[in-house]
Design a protein around this motif. Structure first.
Motif, PDB file in Angstrom:
ATOM      1  N   VAL A  42      21.499 -45.367   5.967  1.00  0.00           N
ATOM      2  CA  VAL A  42      20.182 -45.940   6.262  1.00  0.00           C
ATOM      3  C   VAL A  42      19.477 -45.156   7.361  1.00  0.00           C
ATOM      4  O   VAL A  42      18.260 -44.952   7.308  1.00  0.00           O
ATOM      5  CB  VAL A  42      20.320 -47.435   6.631  1.00  0.00           C
ATOM      6  CG1 VAL A  42      19.033 -47.990   7.194  1.00  0.00           C
ATOM      7  CG2 VAL A  42      20.764 -48.237   5.424  1.00  0.00           C
ATOM      8  N   SER A  43      20.228 -44.670   8.334  1.00  0.00           N
ATOM      9  CA  SER A  43      19.597 -43.942   9.439  1.00  0.00           C
ATOM     10  C   SER A  43      19.023 -42.599   9.001  1.00  0.00           C
ATOM     11  O   SER A  43      18.182 -42.035   9.687  1.00  0.00           O
ATOM     12  CB  SER A  43      20.598 -43.728  10.574  1.00  0.00           C
ATOM     13  OG  SER A  43      21.582 -42.785  10.201  1.00  0.00           O
ATOM     14  N   TYR A  44      19.448 -42.093   7.851  1.00  0.00           N
ATOM     15  CA  TYR A  44      18.940 -40.807   7.365  1.00  0.00           C
ATOM     16  C   TYR A  44      17.718 -40.968   6.466  1.00  0.00           C
ATOM     17  O   TYR A  44      17.098 -39.989   6.072  1.00  0.00           O
ATOM     18  CB  TYR A  44      20.047 -40.072   6.599  1.00  0.00           C
ATOM     19  CG  TYR A  44      19.814 -38.591   6.475  1.00  0.00           C
ATOM     20  CD1 TYR A  44      20.046 -37.740   7.541  1.00  0.00           C
ATOM     21  CD2 TYR A  44      19.346 -38.048   5.291  1.00  0.00           C
ATOM     22  CE1 TYR A  44      19.821 -36.388   7.433  1.00  0.00           C
ATOM     23  CE2 TYR A  44      19.119 -36.689   5.168  1.00  0.00           C
ATOM     24  CZ  TYR A  44      19.363 -35.866   6.243  1.00  0.00           C
ATOM     25  OH  TYR A  44      19.134 -34.519   6.137  1.00  0.00           O
ATOM     26  N   MET A  45      17.336 -42.197   6.147  1.00  0.00           N
ATOM     27  CA  MET A  45      16.236 -42.426   5.216  1.00  0.00           C
ATOM     28  C   MET A  45      14.905 -41.858   5.697  1.00  0.00           C
ATOM     29  O   MET A  45      14.140 -41.323   4.904  1.00  0.00           O
ATOM     30  CB  MET A  45      16.096 -43.911   4.914  1.00  0.00           C
ATOM     31  CG  MET A  45      17.170 -44.417   3.984  1.00  0.00           C
ATOM     32  SD  MET A  45      17.164 -46.194   3.734  1.00  0.00           S
ATOM     33  CE  MET A  45      15.654 -46.419   2.850  1.00  0.00           C
ATOM     34  N   SER A  46      14.620 -41.941   6.984  1.00  0.00           N
ATOM     35  CA  SER A  46      13.340 -41.416   7.471  1.00  0.00           C
ATOM     36  C   SER A  46      13.291 -39.896   7.348  1.00  0.00           C
ATOM     37  O   SER A  46      12.248 -39.331   7.012  1.00  0.00           O
ATOM     38  CB  SER A  46      13.101 -41.850   8.912  1.00  0.00           C
ATOM     39  OG  SER A  46      14.103 -41.321   9.753  1.00  0.00           O
ATOM     40  N   THR A  47      14.416 -39.234   7.585  1.00  0.00           N
ATOM     41  CA  THR A  47      14.473 -37.785   7.422  1.00  0.00           C
ATOM     42  C   THR A  47      14.279 -37.412   5.955  1.00  0.00           C
ATOM     43  O   THR A  47      13.569 -36.463   5.633  1.00  0.00           O
ATOM     44  CB  THR A  47      15.824 -37.242   7.928  1.00  0.00           C
ATOM     45  OG1 THR A  47      16.008 -37.652   9.274  1.00  0.00           O
ATOM     46  CG2 THR A  47      15.888 -35.741   7.842  1.00  0.00           C
ATOM     47  N   CYS A  48      14.893 -38.176   5.081  1.00  0.00           N
ATOM     48  CA  CYS A  48      14.766 -37.929   3.649  1.00  0.00           C
ATOM     49  C   CYS A  48      13.329 -38.160   3.181  1.00  0.00           C
ATOM     50  O   CYS A  48      12.797 -37.391   2.393  1.00  0.00           O
ATOM     51  CB  CYS A  48      15.731 -38.831   2.893  1.00  0.00           C
ATOM     52  SG  CYS A  48      15.867 -38.442   1.155  1.00  0.00           S
ATOM     53  N   ARG A  49      12.705 -39.204   3.665  1.00  0.00           N
ATOM     54  CA  ARG A  49      11.308 -39.479   3.308  1.00  0.00           C
ATOM     55  C   ARG A  49      10.417 -38.310   3.729  1.00  0.00           C
ATOM     56  O   ARG A  49       9.528 -37.894   2.987  1.00  0.00           O
ATOM     57  CB  ARG A  49      10.829 -40.758   3.975  1.00  0.00           C
ATOM     58  CG  ARG A  49       9.395 -41.100   3.587  1.00  0.00           C
ATOM     59  CD  ARG A  49       8.845 -42.275   4.326  1.00  0.00           C
ATOM     60  NE  ARG A  49       9.639 -43.453   4.046  1.00  0.00           N
ATOM     61  CZ  ARG A  49       9.638 -44.530   4.820  1.00  0.00           C
ATOM     62  NH1 ARG A  49       8.905 -44.567   5.896  1.00  0.00           N
ATOM     63  NH2 ARG A  49      10.368 -45.564   4.510  1.00  0.00           N
TER      64      ARG A  49
ATOM     65  N   PRO B   3       1.520 -34.535  -0.989  1.00  0.00           N
ATOM     66  CA  PRO B   3       1.047 -35.868  -0.639  1.00  0.00           C
ATOM     67  C   PRO B   3       1.248 -36.838  -1.791  1.00  0.00           C
ATOM     68  O   PRO B   3       1.070 -36.485  -2.948  1.00  0.00           O
ATOM     69  CB  PRO B   3      -0.442 -35.653  -0.351  1.00  0.00           C
ATOM     70  CG  PRO B   3      -0.791 -34.399  -1.049  1.00  0.00           C
ATOM     71  CD  PRO B   3       0.449 -33.566  -1.091  1.00  0.00           C
ATOM     72  N   GLY B   4       1.659 -38.043  -1.465  1.00  0.00           N
ATOM     73  CA  GLY B   4       1.855 -39.065  -2.473  1.00  0.00           C
ATOM     74  C   GLY B   4       3.264 -39.114  -3.032  1.00  0.00           C
ATOM     75  O   GLY B   4       3.598 -40.011  -3.765  1.00  0.00           O
ATOM     76  N   ILE B   5       4.124 -38.148  -2.697  1.00  0.00           N
ATOM     77  CA  ILE B   5       5.498 -38.155  -3.193  1.00  0.00           C
ATOM     78  C   ILE B   5       6.339 -39.003  -2.260  1.00  0.00           C
ATOM     79  O   ILE B   5       6.306 -38.849  -1.052  1.00  0.00           O
ATOM     80  CB  ILE B   5       6.081 -36.727  -3.242  1.00  0.00           C
ATOM     81  CG1 ILE B   5       5.323 -35.887  -4.236  1.00  0.00           C
ATOM     82  CG2 ILE B   5       7.554 -36.747  -3.588  1.00  0.00           C
ATOM     83  CD1 ILE B   5       5.493 -36.322  -5.657  1.00  0.00           C
ATOM     84  N   GLU B   6       7.072 -39.924  -2.838  1.00  0.00           N
ATOM     85  CA  GLU B   6       7.965 -40.789  -2.076  1.00  0.00           C
ATOM     86  C   GLU B   6       9.374 -40.664  -2.644  1.00  0.00           C
ATOM     87  O   GLU B   6       9.546 -40.423  -3.828  1.00  0.00           O
ATOM     88  CB  GLU B   6       7.502 -42.250  -2.167  1.00  0.00           C
ATOM     89  CG  GLU B   6       6.163 -42.513  -1.520  1.00  0.00           C
ATOM     90  CD  GLU B   6       6.198 -42.406  -0.015  1.00  0.00           C
ATOM     91  OE1 GLU B   6       7.281 -42.491   0.579  1.00  0.00           O
ATOM     92  OE2 GLU B   6       5.124 -42.218   0.569  1.00  0.00           O
ATOM     93  N   PRO B   7      10.388 -40.849  -1.812  1.00  0.00           N
ATOM     94  CA  PRO B   7      11.752 -40.802  -2.323  1.00  0.00           C
ATOM     95  C   PRO B   7      12.015 -41.949  -3.283  1.00  0.00           C
ATOM     96  O   PRO B   7      11.435 -43.020  -3.141  1.00  0.00           O
ATOM     97  CB  PRO B   7      12.614 -40.924  -1.068  1.00  0.00           C
ATOM     98  CG  PRO B   7      11.730 -41.433  -0.018  1.00  0.00           C
ATOM     99  CD  PRO B   7      10.332 -41.073  -0.382  1.00  0.00           C
ATOM    100  N   PRO B   8      12.900 -41.737  -4.257  1.00  0.00           N
ATOM    101  CA  PRO B   8      13.143 -42.778  -5.263  1.00  0.00           C
ATOM    102  C   PRO B   8      14.100 -43.858  -4.801  1.00  0.00           C
ATOM    103  O   PRO B   8      15.070 -44.165  -5.462  1.00  0.00           O
ATOM    104  CB  PRO B   8      13.707 -41.979  -6.440  1.00  0.00           C
ATOM    105  CG  PRO B   8      14.315 -40.783  -5.826  1.00  0.00           C
ATOM    106  CD  PRO B   8      13.504 -40.478  -4.604  1.00  0.00           C
ATOM    107  N   PHE B   9      13.878 -44.409  -3.633  1.00  0.00           N
ATOM    108  CA  PHE B   9      14.651 -45.540  -3.149  1.00  0.00           C
ATOM    109  C   PHE B   9      13.799 -46.335  -2.195  1.00  0.00           C
ATOM    110  O   PHE B   9      12.817 -45.849  -1.686  1.00  0.00           O
ATOM    111  CB  PHE B   9      15.949 -45.105  -2.452  1.00  0.00           C
ATOM    112  CG  PHE B   9      15.737 -44.169  -1.303  1.00  0.00           C
ATOM    113  CD1 PHE B   9      15.361 -44.647  -0.054  1.00  0.00           C
ATOM    114  CD2 PHE B   9      15.911 -42.813  -1.453  1.00  0.00           C
ATOM    115  CE1 PHE B   9      15.154 -43.799   1.005  1.00  0.00           C
ATOM    116  CE2 PHE B   9      15.712 -41.957  -0.386  1.00  0.00           C
ATOM    117  CZ  PHE B   9      15.333 -42.447   0.838  1.00  0.00           C
ATOM    118  N   GLY B  10      14.160 -47.566  -1.983  1.00  0.00           N
ATOM    119  CA  GLY B  10      13.464 -48.399  -1.018  1.00  0.00           C
ATOM    120  C   GLY B  10      12.263 -49.109  -1.598  1.00  0.00           C
ATOM    121  O   GLY B  10      11.914 -48.940  -2.759  1.00  0.00           O
TER     122      GLY B  10
END
Length: 144
Positions: free
Chosen positions: A92-99, A107-114
């Motif tokens: 979970v702590s790595y999610m912001s880095t992944c985003r 622009p407009g691309i989001e990771p496929p989770f959350g």
């Protein structure tokens, strides 16, 4: 020379109009590469170290008698819980880095989770603005 005067359509694919401010699609290979990179780095740099650290601290607390081990199962339930919790916190702590890595694709691309992703948002981006010219061209586009 305008595109209408030259006889060329603005978007040659099946009469479908696309917004000039949107590139429409990101290559799947790029998305997969970033997704794989996120999985590997979150495991090696966050989840595994936090899991091992939490298990080591729990083991030390049990060994020193601060925490009691289970009469039936010994120290294993507490060690397993500490490992699983450390792993989850690391991921979970790595999610912001992944985003951030996904947003570097465009622009407009989001990771496929959350909560910010949908079932059909993998690698697709949409036009984020609404202008009068876009509305007119979308209404004037032929429907099939």
């Amino acid at each position: 020379m305008s595109t209408e005067a030259s006889g060329k359509k603005e978007n040659p694919s099946k009469g479908e109009w696309k917004c000039p401010f949107s590139e429409g699609y990101i290559k799947r290979e790029d998305v997969r590469k970033v997704w794989k990179e996120c999985h590997e780095q979150s495991f090696w740099y966050r989840a595994l170290p936090l899991s091992l650290t939490s298990m080591s601290i729990t083991g030390a607390l049990i060994y020193n008698g601060i925490w009691k081990k289970s009469k039936r199962f010994g120290p294993f339930p507490k060690l397993a819980a500490a490992g699983i919790l450390g792993f989850a916190v690391g991921k979970v702590s790595y999610m912001s880095t992944c985003r951030r890595k996904f947003q570097e694709l465009g622009p407009g691309i989001e990771p496929p989770f959350g909560p910010w992703s949908g079932p059909f948002s993998h690698g697709q981006r949409s036009c984020q603005h609404v202008c009068e010219e876009c509305k007119k061209k979308a209404q004037a586009a032929p429907t099939e």
